[in-house]
Design a protein around this motif. Structure first.
Motif, PDB file in Angstrom:
ATOM      1  N   LEU A  45       1.002  -0.996   0.033  1.00 41.56           N
ATOM      2  CA  LEU A  45      -0.059   0.079  -0.027  1.00 41.56           C
ATOM      3  C   LEU A  45       1.271   1.725   0.094  1.00 41.56           C
ATOM      4  O   LEU A  45       1.927   1.320   0.931  1.00 41.56           O
ATOM      5  CB  LEU A  45      -0.613   0.192   1.165  1.00 41.56           C
ATOM      6  N   LEU A  46       0.787   2.078  -0.940  1.00 38.24           N
ATOM      7  CA  LEU A  46       1.440   3.359  -0.740  1.00 38.24           C
ATOM      8  C   LEU A  46       0.209   4.746  -0.940  1.00 38.24           C
ATOM      9  O   LEU A  46      -0.589   4.601  -1.600  1.00 38.24           O
ATOM     10  CB  LEU A  46       1.677   3.602  -2.965  1.00 38.24           C
ATOM     11  N   VAL A  47       1.092   5.386   0.172  1.00 36.86           N
ATOM     12  CA  VAL A  47       0.376   5.991   0.953  1.00 36.86           C
ATOM     13  C   VAL A  47       0.579   7.254   0.211  1.00 36.86           C
ATOM     14  O   VAL A  47       2.067   7.704   1.120  1.00 36.86           O
ATOM     15  CB  VAL A  47      -0.850   5.753   1.999  1.00 36.86           C
ATOM     16  N   CYS A  88      -0.914  -2.208  -4.638  1.00 40.16           N
ATOM     17  CA  CYS A  88      -0.103  -2.358  -5.795  1.00 40.16           C
ATOM     18  C   CYS A  88       0.267  -3.506  -5.690  1.00 40.16           C
ATOM     19  O   CYS A  88       0.621  -3.880  -4.482  1.00 40.16           O
ATOM     20  CB  CYS A  88       0.771  -1.158  -6.424  1.00 40.16           C
ATOM     21  N   ARG A  89       1.268  -4.598  -6.133  1.00 41.89           N
ATOM     22  CA  ARG A  89       1.712  -5.686  -6.524  1.00 41.89           C
ATOM     23  C   ARG A  89       2.803  -5.278  -5.791  1.00 41.89           C
ATOM     24  O   ARG A  89       3.834  -4.184  -6.289  1.00 41.89           O
ATOM     25  CB  ARG A  89       1.585  -6.233  -8.127  1.00 41.89           C
ATOM     26  N   ARG A  90       3.323  -6.384  -4.966  1.00 42.07           N
ATOM     27  CA  ARG A  90       4.934  -6.458  -4.915  1.00 42.07           C
ATOM     28  C   ARG A  90       5.767  -6.833  -5.975  1.00 42.07           C
ATOM     29  O   ARG A  90       5.985  -8.137  -6.093  1.00 42.07           O
ATOM     30  CB  ARG A  90       5.159  -7.309  -4.017  1.00 42.07           C
ATOM     31  N   LEU A  91       7.205  -5.919  -6.236  1.00 45.29           N
ATOM     32  CA  LEU A  91       7.929  -6.366  -7.770  1.00 45.29           C
ATOM     33  C   LEU A  91       9.214  -6.582  -6.792  1.00 45.29           C
ATOM     34  O   LEU A  91       9.442  -5.806  -5.738  1.00 45.29           O
ATOM     35  CB  LEU A  91       7.426  -5.552  -8.370  1.00 45.29           C
ATOM     36  N   GLU A  92      10.029  -7.253  -7.956  1.00 50.04           N
ATOM     37  CA  GLU A  92      11.309  -7.114  -7.653  1.00 50.04           C
ATOM     38  C   GLU A  92      11.702  -5.871  -8.112  1.00 50.04           C
ATOM     39  O   GLU A  92      12.176  -5.990  -9.271  1.00 50.04           O
ATOM     40  CB  GLU A  92      11.796  -8.511  -7.693  1.00 50.04           C
TER      41      GLU A  92
END
Ligand code: Q0Z
Length: 287
Positions: A25-27, A81-85
């Protein structure tokens, strides 16, 4: 905020939480930084403007590259959002000569290994949009690197793909912004890989905090251009004779209101939506 969200990081003006193994979660807060210092006075709705713009661009550029957006929350400031590398490279695309690129050009005639024509002025349009990679340095400031260094960090084939995608995103967004009277001087993309190894656009995209937006009206190369959003607050802080070290000055109501109005104006010009409609239902930006 759901109880399960675990705080995992802070940016100057944003917070990052883990929702589970696959989701973040990006706030976006209403904090504003100027001259690299966070001011004690928030700009109401700034976080919503930035989250709305990022979401708008994610929805409209998915034909160019997939992105990490899963859901825009009802508060208008939080993105699941999707957690990415994440790739260890920041990907800046520049259409105009400004900021660290102008400094590098003045000192060396080149920017990130791109030799530019002699005699360019500050803020001048470049002969062609140019990818200028950077890495996060210890200082917290980004350090420009050349394309061969970026290729070593992510692999040559991946870097070629990243450059293609970044140039296509810039061309799409700059053309849209130009129709709305805004110059997209430059912008920084952050990309990652999903579990299948697919390149994915992440973080925030094409916001005033990750880009330089200039009003096309009054554009005058030969010096720095006023930033679309922060110029009010910068000019006020400069007028105080502040030494640009923390803590920053408190900002009076009229400067807060002027700054907020510019953020909202940028949102409305770029999205062609009323900001009030976004507040009523953030999903409107997803089209
Ligand atoms: C973004 C950042 C912020 C502090 C990590 N989709 C993603 N997958 C994995 N990692 C990230 C993302 Cl977006 C990721 N940042 C930057 C954002 C606060 C740091 F809001 N760091």
């Amino acid at each position: 905020m759901p109880e399960a969200a675990v705080h995992i990081g802070s940016g100057k003006v944003r917070e990052l939480y883990a929702l589970d193994d696959e989701r973040l979660l990006l706030v976006a807060s209403d904090r504003v930084s100027t001259f690299d210092v966070i001011l004690p006075t928030p700009i109401p709705d700034k976080g919503r403007v930035l989250t709305g713009l990022s979401s708008f661009w994610f929805a409209r550029t998915a034909h160019i590259v997939p992105n990490h957006l899963l859901a825009l929350r009802e508060d208008g400031r939080s993105l699941e959002c999707r957690r990415l590398e994440m790739l260890p490279v920041e990907v800046v695309v520049r259409g105009y000569l400004s900021g660290s690129a102008w400094r590098d050009y003045r000192e060396t005639g080149s920017v990130c290994g791109h030799v530019l024509p002699a005699g360019l002025r500050e803020s001048e349009r470049l002969p062609a949009p140019t990818v200028t990679p950077a890495t996060k340095a210890e200082s917290g400031h980004d350090e420009n690197i050349d394309g061969s260094t970026a290729a070593r960090l992510v692999g040559a084939d991946r870097w070629a793909e990243v450059e293609d995608v970044a140039l296509e995103l810039y061309a799409f967004a700059a053309a849209h912004a130009e129709r709305r009277g805004i110059i997209l001087a430059d912008t920084k993309f952050e990309l990652g890989l999903d579990t299948a190894g697919t390149l994915v656009l992440a973080d925030e995209a094409l916001t005033p905090d990750s880009s330089r937006f200039w009003p096309a009206d009054g554009y005058a190369p030969g010096g720095p251009q006023p930033s679309y959003d922060k110029q009010y607050v910068r000019d006020y802080c400069e007028s105080l004779g502040w030494d640009k070290t923390a803590p920053g000055p408190e900002v009076p109501d009229e400067v807060v209101a002027g700054t907020r109005a510019r953020y909202v104006e940028a949102f409305e010009l770029l999205t062609e939506l009323a900001f009030a409609d976004y507040i009523a239902d953030p999903q409107v930006v997803l089209g």
